[in-house]
Design a protein around this motif. Structure first.
Motif, PDB file in Angstrom:
ATOM      1  N   ARG A   1       0.818  -1.213   0.000  1.00 17.53           N
ATOM      2  CA  ARG A   1       0.000   0.000   0.000  1.00 17.53           C
ATOM      3  C   ARG A   1       0.851   1.262   0.000  1.00 17.53           C
ATOM      4  O   ARG A   1       0.334   2.368  -0.044  1.00 17.53           O
ATOM      5  CB  ARG A   1      -0.964   0.002   1.184  1.00 17.53           C
ATOM      6  N   GLY A   2       2.163   1.110   0.028  1.00 17.58           N
ATOM      7  CA  GLY A   2       3.054   2.257  -0.103  1.00 17.58           C
ATOM      8  C   GLY A   2       3.195   2.710  -1.552  1.00 17.58           C
ATOM      9  O   GLY A   2       3.734   3.778  -1.821  1.00 17.58           O
ATOM     10  N   ARG A   3       2.729   1.877  -2.464  1.00 19.55           N
ATOM     11  CA  ARG A   3       2.792   2.235  -3.892  1.00 19.55           C
ATOM     12  C   ARG A   3       1.856   3.412  -4.153  1.00 19.55           C
ATOM     13  O   ARG A   3       0.774   3.494  -3.593  1.00 19.55           O
ATOM     14  CB  ARG A   3       2.394   1.047  -4.754  1.00 19.55           C
ATOM     15  N   ASP A   4       2.274   4.286  -5.015  1.00 20.07           N
ATOM     16  CA  ASP A   4       1.463   5.447  -5.362  1.00 20.07           C
ATOM     17  C   ASP A   4       1.274   5.447  -6.868  1.00 20.07           C
ATOM     18  O   ASP A   4       1.981   6.144  -7.596  1.00 20.07           O
ATOM     19  CB  ASP A   4       2.147   6.733  -4.892  1.00 20.07           C
ATOM     20  N   GLU A   5       0.332   4.638  -7.321  1.00 15.78           N
ATOM     21  CA  GLU A   5       0.077   4.512  -8.745  1.00 15.78           C
ATOM     22  C   GLU A   5      -1.368   4.876  -9.050  1.00 15.78           C
ATOM     23  O   GLU A   5      -2.255   4.695  -8.216  1.00 15.78           O
ATOM     24  CB  GLU A   5       0.351   3.084  -9.205  1.00 15.78           C
ATOM     25  N   LEU A   6      -1.577   5.371 -10.228  1.00 18.73           N
ATOM     26  CA  LEU A   6      -2.908   5.735 -10.673  1.00 18.73           C
ATOM     27  C   LEU A   6      -3.854   4.535 -10.536  1.00 18.73           C
ATOM     28  O   LEU A   6      -3.543   3.442 -10.990  1.00 18.73           O
ATOM     29  CB  LEU A   6      -2.863   6.201 -12.124  1.00 18.73           C
ATOM     30  N   GLY A   7      -4.966   4.750  -9.874  1.00 18.55           N
ATOM     31  CA  GLY A   7      -5.972   3.701  -9.728  1.00 18.55           C
ATOM     32  C   GLY A   7      -5.934   2.957  -8.414  1.00 18.55           C
ATOM     33  O   GLY A   7      -6.911   2.312  -8.057  1.00 18.55           O
ATOM     34  N   LEU A   8      -4.806   3.010  -7.689  1.00 15.55           N
ATOM     35  CA  LEU A   8      -4.753   2.365  -6.377  1.00 15.55           C
ATOM     36  C   LEU A   8      -5.546   3.200  -5.384  1.00 15.55           C
ATOM     37  O   LEU A   8      -5.460   4.427  -5.389  1.00 15.55           O
ATOM     38  CB  LEU A   8      -3.311   2.250  -5.877  1.00 15.55           C
ATOM     39  N   LEU A   9      -6.311   2.539  -4.546  1.00 16.06           N
ATOM     40  CA  LEU A   9      -7.083   3.248  -3.527  1.00 16.06           C
ATOM     41  C   LEU A   9      -6.355   3.180  -2.192  1.00 16.06           C
ATOM     42  O   LEU A   9      -5.903   2.117  -1.779  1.00 16.06           O
ATOM     43  CB  LEU A   9      -8.473   2.627  -3.395  1.00 16.06           C
ATOM     44  N   HIS A  10      -6.242   4.327  -1.540  1.00 14.55           N
ATOM     45  CA  HIS A  10      -5.588   4.433  -0.234  1.00 14.55           C
ATOM     46  C   HIS A  10      -6.502   5.201   0.719  1.00 14.55           C
ATOM     47  O   HIS A  10      -7.315   6.023   0.292  1.00 14.55           O
ATOM     48  CB  HIS A  10      -4.274   5.207  -0.339  1.00 14.55           C
ATOM     49  N   ASP A  11      -6.289   4.986   2.005  1.00 11.20           N
ATOM     50  CA  ASP A  11      -6.976   5.777   3.014  1.00 11.20           C
ATOM     51  C   ASP A  11      -6.679   7.255   2.752  1.00 11.20           C
ATOM     52  O   ASP A  11      -5.533   7.640   2.534  1.00 11.20           O
ATOM     53  CB  ASP A  11      -6.476   5.369   4.397  1.00 11.20           C
ATOM     54  N   GLY A  12      -7.701   8.057   2.712  1.00  3.83           N
ATOM     55  CA  GLY A  12      -7.528   9.484   2.492  1.00  3.83           C
ATOM     56  C   GLY A  12      -7.638   9.921   1.043  1.00  3.83           C
ATOM     57  O   GLY A  12      -7.713  11.111   0.773  1.00  3.83           O
ATOM     58  N   ASP A  13      -7.625   8.983   0.096  1.00  5.43           N
ATOM     59  CA  ASP A  13      -7.785   9.337  -1.313  1.00  5.43           C
ATOM     60  C   ASP A  13      -9.159   9.965  -1.547  1.00  5.43           C
ATOM     61  O   ASP A  13     -10.117   9.684  -0.841  1.00  5.43           O
ATOM     62  CB  ASP A  13      -7.657   8.106  -2.213  1.00  5.43           C
ATOM     63  N   ALA A  14      -9.239  10.765  -2.585  1.00  8.91           N
ATOM     64  CA  ALA A  14     -10.496  11.441  -2.908  1.00  8.91           C
ATOM     65  C   ALA A  14     -11.642  10.446  -3.096  1.00  8.91           C
ATOM     66  O   ALA A  14     -12.744  10.671  -2.589  1.00  8.91           O
ATOM     67  CB  ALA A  14     -10.323  12.294  -4.155  1.00  8.91           C
ATOM     68  N   ALA A  15     -11.407   9.355  -3.803  1.00  7.78           N
ATOM     69  CA  ALA A  15     -12.482   8.377  -4.039  1.00  7.78           C
ATOM     70  C   ALA A  15     -12.968   7.776  -2.724  1.00  7.78           C
ATOM     71  O   ALA A  15     -14.173   7.624  -2.508  1.00  7.78           O
ATOM     72  CB  ALA A  15     -12.013   7.274  -4.975  1.00  7.78           C
ATOM     73  N   VAL A  16     -12.041   7.441  -1.848  1.00  6.79           N
ATOM     74  CA  VAL A  16     -12.423   6.873  -0.541  1.00  6.79           C
ATOM     75  C   VAL A  16     -13.204   7.911   0.254  1.00  6.79           C
ATOM     76  O   VAL A  16     -14.244   7.603   0.850  1.00  6.79           O
ATOM     77  CB  VAL A  16     -11.174   6.388   0.230  1.00  6.79           C
ATOM     78  N   GLN A  17     -12.753   9.141   0.261  1.00  2.14           N
ATOM     79  CA  GLN A  17     -13.441  10.202   1.003  1.00  2.14           C
ATOM     80  C   GLN A  17     -14.842  10.466   0.463  1.00  2.14           C
ATOM     81  O   GLN A  17     -15.783  10.662   1.232  1.00  2.14           O
ATOM     82  CB  GLN A  17     -12.623  11.485   0.972  1.00  2.14           C
ATOM     83  N   VAL A  18     -14.978  10.471  -0.862  1.00  8.01           N
ATOM     84  CA  VAL A  18     -16.289  10.739  -1.457  1.00  8.01           C
ATOM     85  C   VAL A  18     -17.289   9.672  -1.039  1.00  8.01           C
ATOM     86  O   VAL A  18     -18.409   9.980  -0.635  1.00  8.01           O
ATOM     87  CB  VAL A  18     -16.184  10.825  -2.997  1.00  8.01           C
ATOM     88  N   PHE A  19     -16.895   8.415  -1.130  1.00  2.72           N
ATOM     89  CA  PHE A  19     -17.818   7.342  -0.760  1.00  2.72           C
ATOM     90  C   PHE A  19     -18.112   7.333   0.735  1.00  2.72           C
ATOM     91  O   PHE A  19     -19.271   7.275   1.153  1.00  2.72           O
ATOM     92  CB  PHE A  19     -17.266   5.978  -1.184  1.00  2.72           C
ATOM     93  N   THR A  20     -17.076   7.368   1.563  1.00  4.09           N
ATOM     94  CA  THR A  20     -17.291   7.239   3.007  1.00  4.09           C
ATOM     95  C   THR A  20     -18.021   8.442   3.594  1.00  4.09           C
ATOM     96  O   THR A  20     -18.776   8.289   4.554  1.00  4.09           O
ATOM     97  CB  THR A  20     -15.972   6.978   3.758  1.00  4.09           C
ATOM     98  N   SER A  21     -17.835   9.611   3.012  1.00  2.64           N
ATOM     99  CA  SER A  21     -18.547  10.795   3.518  1.00  2.64           C
ATOM    100  C   SER A  21     -20.041  10.723   3.218  1.00  2.64           C
ATOM    101  O   SER A  21     -20.819  11.477   3.790  1.00  2.64           O
ATOM    102  CB  SER A  21     -17.953  12.074   2.923  1.00  2.64           C
ATOM    103  N   ARG A  22     -20.411   9.811   2.349  1.00  7.56           N
ATOM    104  CA  ARG A  22     -21.819   9.644   1.988  1.00  7.56           C
ATOM    105  C   ARG A  22     -22.416   8.353   2.548  1.00  7.56           C
ATOM    106  O   ARG A  22     -23.433   7.867   2.076  1.00  7.56           O
ATOM    107  CB  ARG A  22     -21.965   9.693   0.470  1.00  7.56           C
ATOM    108  N   GLY A  23     -21.735   7.789   3.546  1.00  7.57           N
ATOM    109  CA  GLY A  23     -22.288   6.639   4.245  1.00  7.57           C
ATOM    110  C   GLY A  23     -21.910   5.270   3.711  1.00  7.57           C
ATOM    111  O   GLY A  23     -22.408   4.259   4.192  1.00  7.57           O
TER     112      GLY A  23
END
Length: 73
Positions: free
Chosen positions: A32-54
């Protein structure tokens, strides 16, 4: 039922405590230390968008860890 979404399943793997990895070709993406396009990490925009909406993210789970998975209760 439209309550779950898997994102980038080829590079955001599912792994359980027995070592079952899906897809089996995704072992290099367990680092999870890899920083590549498409990998999901804690704090990423995609994770935040979903989790902020339940939605719950499988990357926060301990068994299995399902980095690709978002679900809505």
């Amino acid at each position: 039922y439209g309550r779950a979404i898997d994102i980038n399943p080829l590079i955001t793997p599912y792994i359980d405590s027995t070592g079952d990895l899906q897809p089996t070709t995704a072992a290099r993406y367990l680092d999870r230390g890899r920083d590549e396009l498409g990998l999901l990490h804690d704090g990423d925009a995609a994770v935040q968008v979903f989790t902020s909406r339940g939605w719950r993210w499988g990357g926060y789970w301990s068994n299995p860890i399902d980095y690709q998975h978002f679900e809505r209760p």
